[in-house]
Design a protein around this motif. Structure first.
Motif, mmCIF file in Angstrom:
data_model
loop_
_atom_site.group_PDB
_atom_site.id
_atom_site.type_symbol
_atom_site.label_atom_id
_atom_site.label_comp_id
_atom_site.label_asym_id
_atom_site.label_seq_id
_atom_site.Cartn_x
_atom_site.Cartn_y
_atom_site.Cartn_z
ATOM 1 N N GLN A 140 0.826 -1.213 0.000
ATOM 2 C CA GLN A 140 0.000 0.000 0.000
ATOM 3 C C GLN A 140 0.858 1.259 0.000
ATOM 4 O O GLN A 140 0.500 2.264 -0.607
ATOM 5 N N PHE A 141 2.012 1.208 0.663
ATOM 6 C CA PHE A 141 2.883 2.378 0.750
ATOM 7 C C PHE A 141 3.708 2.588 -0.515
ATOM 8 O O PHE A 141 4.380 3.609 -0.653
ATOM 9 N N GLY A 142 3.685 1.625 -1.430
ATOM 10 C CA GLY A 142 4.337 1.816 -2.727
ATOM 11 C C GLY A 142 5.850 1.691 -2.662
ATOM 12 O O GLY A 142 6.393 0.929 -1.880
ATOM 13 N N GLN A 143 6.521 2.493 -3.516
ATOM 14 C CA GLN A 143 7.963 2.361 -3.690
ATOM 15 C C GLN A 143 8.749 2.570 -2.414
ATOM 16 O O GLN A 143 9.775 1.945 -2.212
ATOM 17 N N SER A 144 8.293 3.449 -1.573
ATOM 18 C CA SER A 144 9.004 3.697 -0.316
ATOM 19 C C SER A 144 8.408 2.836 0.795
ATOM 20 O O SER A 144 8.468 3.193 1.972
ATOM 21 N N GLY A 145 7.846 1.684 0.408
ATOM 22 C CA GLY A 145 7.114 0.831 1.326
ATOM 23 C C GLY A 145 7.842 0.471 2.600
ATOM 24 O O GLY A 145 7.310 0.634 3.689
ATOM 25 N N GLN A 146 9.078 0.008 2.471
ATOM 26 C CA GLN A 146 9.799 -0.439 3.658
ATOM 27 C C GLN A 146 10.171 0.748 4.548
ATOM 28 O O GLN A 146 10.043 0.678 5.764
ATOM 29 N N GLU A 147 10.581 1.835 3.937
ATOM 30 C CA GLU A 147 10.928 3.041 4.707
ATOM 31 C C GLU A 147 9.696 3.604 5.418
ATOM 32 O O GLU A 147 9.737 3.940 6.600
ATOM 33 N N ARG A 148 8.607 3.682 4.703
ATOM 34 C CA ARG A 148 7.370 4.199 5.299
ATOM 35 C C ARG A 148 6.852 3.276 6.393
ATOM 36 O O ARG A 148 6.381 3.727 7.428
ATOM 37 N N LEU A 149 6.978 1.973 6.170
ATOM 38 C CA LEU A 149 6.564 1.005 7.172
ATOM 39 C C LEU A 149 7.381 1.201 8.453
ATOM 40 O O LEU A 149 6.836 1.178 9.552
ATOM 41 N N ALA A 150 8.670 1.422 8.309
ATOM 42 C CA ALA A 150 9.529 1.669 9.477
ATOM 43 C C ALA A 150 9.088 2.939 10.208
ATOM 44 O O ALA A 150 9.037 2.967 11.443
ATOM 45 N N GLN A 151 8.745 3.971 9.462
ATOM 46 C CA GLN A 151 8.277 5.222 10.078
ATOM 47 C C GLN A 151 6.956 4.998 10.817
ATOM 48 O O GLN A 151 6.776 5.477 11.934
ATOM 49 N N GLU A 152 6.039 4.300 10.170
ATOM 50 C CA GLU A 152 4.743 4.031 10.784
ATOM 51 C C GLU A 152 4.917 3.171 12.035
ATOM 52 O O GLU A 152 4.288 3.407 13.054
ATOM 53 N N PHE A 153 5.776 2.157 11.947
ATOM 54 C CA PHE A 153 6.039 1.286 13.082
ATOM 55 C C PHE A 153 6.599 2.107 14.242
ATOM 56 O O PHE A 153 6.204 1.931 15.389
ATOM 57 N N GLY A 154 7.515 3.021 13.920
ATOM 58 C CA GLY A 154 8.142 3.863 14.936
ATOM 59 C C GLY A 154 7.201 4.882 15.551
ATOM 60 O O GLY A 154 7.485 5.433 16.616
ATOM 61 N N SER A 155 6.072 5.131 14.908
ATOM 62 C CA SER A 155 5.130 6.121 15.432
ATOM 63 C C SER A 155 4.342 5.586 16.634
ATOM 64 O O SER A 155 3.742 6.348 17.376
ATOM 65 N N ILE A 156 4.351 4.278 16.797
ATOM 66 C CA ILE A 156 3.677 3.657 17.941
ATOM 67 C C ILE A 156 4.767 3.191 18.892
ATOM 68 O O ILE A 156 5.466 2.222 18.624
ATOM 69 N N LYS A 157 4.925 3.908 19.969
ATOM 70 C CA LYS A 157 6.028 3.641 20.893
ATOM 71 C C LYS A 157 5.546 2.877 22.126
ATOM 72 O O LYS A 157 4.825 3.416 22.952
ATOM 73 N N PRO A 158 5.973 1.626 22.240
ATOM 74 C CA PRO A 158 5.576 0.850 23.403
ATOM 75 C C PRO A 158 6.246 1.364 24.680
ATOM 76 O O PRO A 158 7.345 1.903 24.635
#
Length: 199
Positions: A140-158
């Motif tokens: 869904q995030f397209g070409q920057s998929g892995q980078e964007r996924l890392a950013q999204e993952f990092g936005s939720i801080k346990p």
């Protein structure tokens, strides 16, 4: 193979997460957004995981890490992924989950592949759903998929219970642990009386 790469990417992202300092709820191993992962859940999953390792004729010593840390990291990664799936309206069908769970991956056995990811059989569907979700989010995030996924993952801080420490953002052969001790009991210091005796 694609699911293994996604799983490895998710694990790498999970390791890079940093815990926020915030009051911890009693009995919680971690708070992930509004989801509470309990110490009893970590303990129960750890017991099931150790039993699954023994059934597969593997030892928890082969992990090189405490079982509870492997389990807590998986629970956190799944919780973060589920929240991202909800945020981006991503669904995983039973057929897609089944396909991920049947993938033999790098170990040529679906069972061993799941165990390598810290997943006991009872937790396989939840984990499979998260892996499908990660694949779909990356697409869904397209070409920057892995980078964007890392950013999204990092936005939720346990927020971790201090008994587990903090995420080890710089894992290495010398320091392979998922979590590091934060010195929650204070650093060892020489007491004034001992200093006087030495001087």
């Amino acid at each position: 193979m694609k699911s293994i790469r996604v799983a490895v990417a998710a694990a790498a992202v999970g390791i890079a997460l940093t815990a926020c300092s915030s009051p911890m709820q009693a009995g919680a191993a971690a708070l992930v957004g509004n989801e509470r992962i309990t110490v009893s859940e970590v303990n129960a999953d750890s017991e099931a995981y150790v039993a699954a390792l023994k059934k597969a004729k593997l030892s928890e010593k082969d992990l090189g890490l405490p079982v509870s840390h492997v389990i807590l990291q998986r629970l956190i990664n799944v919780a973060v992924t589920e929240q991202l799936m909800a945020r981006h309206k991503v669904q995983a069908s039973d057929t897609e989950i089944d396909a991920v769970l049947k993938d033999p991956g790098q170990y040529q056995s679906a069972e061993i592949n799941l165990l390598a990811a810290g997943v006991a059989p009872a937790d396989a569907r939840e984990y499979g759903r998260a892996m499908v979700g990660l694949q779909k989010l990356q697409q869904q995030f397209g070409q920057s998929g892995q980078e964007r996924l890392a950013q999204e993952f990092g936005s939720i801080k346990p927020v971790l219970n201090p008994r587990y420490g903090a995420f080890n953002a710089q894992r290495s052969q010398e320091n392979p642990g998922i979590f590091v001790d934060t010195g929650r009991f204070g650093k060892l210091t020489v007491q004034p009386a001992q200093q006087q005796q030495q001087g």
